[in-house]
Structure formats: structure tokens, C-alpha cells
Design a protein around this motif. Structure first.
Motif, PDB file in Angstrom:
ATOM      1  N   MET A 125       0.905  -1.258  -0.058  1.00  0.00           N
ATOM      2  CA  MET A 125       0.063   0.021   0.037  1.00  0.00           C
ATOM      3  C   MET A 125       0.910   1.252   0.106  1.00  0.00           C
ATOM      4  O   MET A 125       1.787   1.520   0.928  1.00  0.00           O
ATOM      5  CB  MET A 125      -1.025   0.016   1.298  1.00  0.00           C
ATOM      6  N   SER A 126       0.411   2.130  -0.930  1.00  0.00           N
ATOM      7  CA  SER A 126       1.204   3.583  -0.998  1.00  0.00           C
ATOM      8  C   SER A 126       0.389   4.721  -0.555  1.00  0.00           C
ATOM      9  O   SER A 126      -0.815   4.715  -1.108  1.00  0.00           O
ATOM     10  CB  SER A 126       1.935   3.632  -2.354  1.00  0.00           C
ATOM     11  N   VAL A 127       0.727   5.294   0.204  1.00  0.00           N
ATOM     12  CA  VAL A 127      -0.193   6.675   0.786  1.00  0.00           C
ATOM     13  C   VAL A 127       0.466   7.783   0.369  1.00  0.00           C
ATOM     14  O   VAL A 127       1.491   7.794   0.784  1.00  0.00           O
ATOM     15  CB  VAL A 127      -0.470   6.440   2.066  1.00  0.00           C
ATOM     16  N   GLN A 128      -0.034   8.921  -0.253  1.00  0.00           N
ATOM     17  CA  GLN A 128       0.528   9.884  -0.962  1.00  0.00           C
ATOM     18  C   GLN A 128      -0.006  10.943   0.251  1.00  0.00           C
ATOM     19  O   GLN A 128      -1.112  11.345   0.532  1.00  0.00           O
ATOM     20  CB  GLN A 128      -0.273  10.284  -2.199  1.00  0.00           C
ATOM     21  N   MET A 129       1.035  11.660   1.031  1.00  0.00           N
ATOM     22  CA  MET A 129       0.672  12.241   2.062  1.00  0.00           C
ATOM     23  C   MET A 129       0.705  13.787   1.820  1.00  0.00           C
ATOM     24  O   MET A 129       0.101  14.564   2.483  1.00  0.00           O
ATOM     25  CB  MET A 129       1.776  12.374   3.190  1.00  0.00           C
ATOM     26  N   ASN A 130       1.167  14.072   0.711  1.00  0.00           N
ATOM     27  CA  ASN A 130       1.055  15.501   0.486  1.00  0.00           C
ATOM     28  C   ASN A 130      -0.411  15.964  -0.528  1.00  0.00           C
ATOM     29  O   ASN A 130      -0.383  15.529  -1.582  1.00  0.00           O
ATOM     30  CB  ASN A 130       2.125  15.987  -0.669  1.00  0.00           C
ATOM     31  N   SER A 131      -1.330  16.619   0.220  1.00  0.00           N
ATOM     32  CA  SER A 131      -2.636  17.017  -0.406  1.00  0.00           C
ATOM     33  C   SER A 131      -2.646  18.047  -1.222  1.00  0.00           C
ATOM     34  O   SER A 131      -3.574  18.438  -1.857  1.00  0.00           O
ATOM     35  CB  SER A 131      -3.444  17.008   0.693  1.00  0.00           C
ATOM     36  N   ASN A 132      -1.243  18.808  -1.446  1.00  0.00           N
ATOM     37  CA  ASN A 132      -1.390  20.073  -2.072  1.00  0.00           C
ATOM     38  C   ASN A 132      -1.797  19.842  -3.688  1.00  0.00           C
ATOM     39  O   ASN A 132      -2.431  20.888  -4.039  1.00  0.00           O
ATOM     40  CB  ASN A 132      -0.045  20.738  -2.089  1.00  0.00           C
ATOM     41  N   LYS A 133      -1.444  18.821  -4.198  1.00  0.00           N
ATOM     42  CA  LYS A 133      -1.764  18.767  -5.355  1.00  0.00           C
ATOM     43  C   LYS A 133      -3.257  18.265  -5.991  1.00  0.00           C
ATOM     44  O   LYS A 133      -3.880  18.335  -6.990  1.00  0.00           O
ATOM     45  CB  LYS A 133      -0.998  17.556  -6.246  1.00  0.00           C
ATOM     46  N   ILE A 134      -4.089  17.761  -4.761  1.00  0.00           N
ATOM     47  CA  ILE A 134      -5.517  17.283  -4.944  1.00  0.00           C
ATOM     48  C   ILE A 134      -6.205  18.497  -5.176  1.00  0.00           C
ATOM     49  O   ILE A 134      -6.140  19.606  -4.416  1.00  0.00           O
ATOM     50  CB  ILE A 134      -5.827  16.592  -3.912  1.00  0.00           C
ATOM     51  N   PRO A 135      -7.203  18.538  -6.258  1.00  0.00           N
ATOM     52  CA  PRO A 135      -8.193  19.514  -6.366  1.00  0.00           C
ATOM     53  C   PRO A 135      -9.066  19.862  -5.005  1.00  0.00           C
ATOM     54  O   PRO A 135      -9.381  18.865  -4.389  1.00  0.00           O
ATOM     55  CB  PRO A 135      -8.979  19.318  -7.570  1.00  0.00           C
ATOM     56  N   GLU A 136      -9.376  20.922  -4.639  1.00  0.00           N
ATOM     57  CA  GLU A 136     -10.235  21.161  -3.483  1.00  0.00           C
ATOM     58  C   GLU A 136     -11.500  20.573  -3.474  1.00  0.00           C
ATOM     59  O   GLU A 136     -11.825  19.838  -2.514  1.00  0.00           O
ATOM     60  CB  GLU A 136     -10.363  22.838  -3.070  1.00  0.00           C
ATOM     61  N   PRO A 137     -12.286  20.413  -4.660  1.00  0.00           N
ATOM     62  CA  PRO A 137     -13.593  19.681  -4.670  1.00  0.00           C
ATOM     63  C   PRO A 137     -13.426  18.332  -4.197  1.00  0.00           C
ATOM     64  O   PRO A 137     -14.162  17.605  -3.550  1.00  0.00           O
ATOM     65  CB  PRO A 137     -14.106  19.907  -6.135  1.00  0.00           C
ATOM     66  N   ALA A 138     -12.315  17.453  -4.805  1.00  0.00           N
ATOM     67  CA  ALA A 138     -11.934  16.213  -4.321  1.00  0.00           C
ATOM     68  C   ALA A 138     -11.668  16.011  -3.106  1.00  0.00           C
ATOM     69  O   ALA A 138     -12.250  15.188  -2.429  1.00  0.00           O
ATOM     70  CB  ALA A 138     -10.782  15.710  -5.363  1.00  0.00           C
ATOM     71  N   LEU A 139     -10.799  17.107  -2.422  1.00  0.00           N
ATOM     72  CA  LEU A 139     -10.544  16.959  -1.103  1.00  0.00           C
ATOM     73  C   LEU A 139     -11.761  16.964  -0.078  1.00  0.00           C
ATOM     74  O   LEU A 139     -11.722  16.446   0.791  1.00  0.00           O
ATOM     75  CB  LEU A 139      -9.589  18.324  -0.796  1.00  0.00           C
ATOM     76  N   ARG A 140     -12.649  17.809  -0.412  1.00  0.00           N
ATOM     77  CA  ARG A 140     -13.866  18.110   0.231  1.00  0.00           C
ATOM     78  C   ARG A 140     -14.756  16.854   0.094  1.00  0.00           C
ATOM     79  O   ARG A 140     -15.729  16.661   1.066  1.00  0.00           O
ATOM     80  CB  ARG A 140     -14.805  19.286  -0.539  1.00  0.00           C
ATOM     81  N   ARG A 141     -14.649  16.078  -1.098  1.00  0.00           N
ATOM     82  CA  ARG A 141     -15.427  14.725  -1.218  1.00  0.00           C
ATOM     83  C   ARG A 141     -14.931  13.621  -0.269  1.00  0.00           C
ATOM     84  O   ARG A 141     -15.589  12.622   0.238  1.00  0.00           O
ATOM     85  CB  ARG A 141     -15.441  14.437  -2.458  1.00  0.00           C
TER      86      ARG A 141
END
Length: 211
Positions: free
Chosen positions: A1-17
Motif C-alpha cells: 500500500m502506498s499513501v500519498q501524504m502531500n494533499s497540495n496537488k489534489i483539487p479542492e472539490p475532491a478533497l472536500r469529497r
């Protein structure tokens, strides 16, 4: 399992979902489910299965063909990615009805937010406790935060002093402001600002009800 810890690249609508998905899969876990597909999530969350798969690609978790995502793994990945597993210390300014309600909300800590203290200028609430959280005079904040080391400031003060109190919190070491007032405050570069206007959401709801 690989977890991407940097959330800066994720679009805000996706982050909210993502918290929607997390809440639903936690419910499935409580019902004894072991796996869940993006199609099953889609039926409950009202988001397309393809959108869910795309959103989850940002946290780099892979489902199994014809089986779906392992629920325990998905919960762990989402909790970690969203920062819910790390306790973020916060203070709250403005211990009125809304501020007091937030101080009483023990559920916030389950999502990584621990309110250490409340601050106000009202003598009726200063030197009291709400849900075992002490309330101090606002003048004490800068000195106290040298020990508390809170990084998040929750703003539930009257709109007329929102900017002033925000500036004051930031001068005392606050790195992120969660603004519950309807006033659009300004913060310096590098300070995280999250606006949560209950009144704006009410206006949208009322407008749609009347249309």
C-alpha cells in the motif's frame, strides 16, 4: 500500500469529497462489511463511480477487480491523508452560543482537532470551563500560546472585530484560521484560511426553497 501524504496537488472539490467517502465506509465497517466498490459508494454519496475512482487515485490506493477496496485499508489511508490521525491543537476566540457549542463538541477530536482553550473578553465566561475546556481572557492569549503552541485559531467572534481578532491570533503564532463569521477576513501569505459561513449556506438554502 502506498499513501500519498502531500494533499497540495489534489483539487479542492475532491478533497472536500474524501470525508464523505470516509464517513460512509466507516459505517459499512460498523455493519461488518470488508470490501466496498466505487459503484456502491456512488449509490449512497450521489457522486459518479468514475469520479470516486479518480478522487481516490490522489491517495494512491488500489481496489481489487470485482472485489473493490479493502475497507480497513481505505479507512486507514483516508484518515492518514486527511490529517485526522494527527492531533492539531486549536484555540477558540468568541465563547458565545456557537463558540460554546464547538467547545462542547467532543467529536472534533476524532477528526484530529483538539481545542485546548477558549478566549473571550466577556467576564461572565472568562475563568469558566466548558466541557472541561478552560476559557481565558483574550489578553492572555499571546503569552499562553507560548506554552499551548496551538496552530489553529477558531473564529466565532462578532463580525465587527473579526479582522482585529484574526490579526491578534496570528501575531500569537496561529498558522491556520477557521473563520465562522460572515466577515471575509484577510490573512498574510502563508496563513491557511478556511471560511465556514453558516449564514451564507442558509441564504443558498432559503433561495432554493423559494425558487
Amino acid at each position: 500500500m502506498s499513501v500519498q501524504m502531500n494533499s497540495n496537488k489534489i483539487p479542492e472539490p475532491a478533497l472536500r469529497r474524501l470525508p464523505w467517502y470516509l464517513s460512509y465506509v466507516k459505517l459499512l465497517k460498523s455493519q461488518g462489511e470488508k470490501y466496498v466498490s466505487s459503484t456502491k459508494i456512488a449509490k449512497k454519496i450521489d457522486v459518479s463511480a468514475s469520479q470516486i475512482a479518480k478522487d481516490l487515485s490522489f491517495v494512491e490506493i488500489s481496489g481489487k477487480t470485482r472485489v473493490g477496496y479493502d475497507i480497513d485499508e481505505l479507512i486507514n489511508v483516508l484518515d492518514t491523508f486527511l490529517g485526522f490521525k494527527v492531533i492539531h491543537k486549536a484555540v477558540l476566540f468568541g465563547v458565545g452560543s456557537l463558540g460554546a457549542a464547538l467547545l462542547s463538541d467532543s467529536g472534533l477530536e476524532q477528526y484530529g482537532l483538539k481545542i485546548i482553550a477558549g478566549f473571550d473578553v466577556n467576564k461572565s465566561v472568562v475563568d469558566t470551563k466548558i466541557h472541561d475546556i478552560p476559557v481565558y481572557h483574550s489578553d492572555e492569549f499571546i503569552q499562553m500560546n507560548k506554552e499551548i503552541d496551538a496552530e489553529i485559531g477558531i473564529l466565532t467572534v462578532p463580525s465587527g472585530v473579526a479582522q482585529e481578532v484574526s490579526d491578534y491570533m496570528i501575531s500569537g503564532g496561529i498558522k491556520g484560521v477557521w473563520n465562522f463569521t460572515p466577515f471575509r477576513i484577510r490573512v498574510p501569505s502563508g496563513i491557511v484560511l478556511q471560511n465556514t459561513s453558516l449564514y451564507a449556506h442558509l441564504a443558498v438554502m432559503f433561495n432554493r426553497l423559494d425558487s
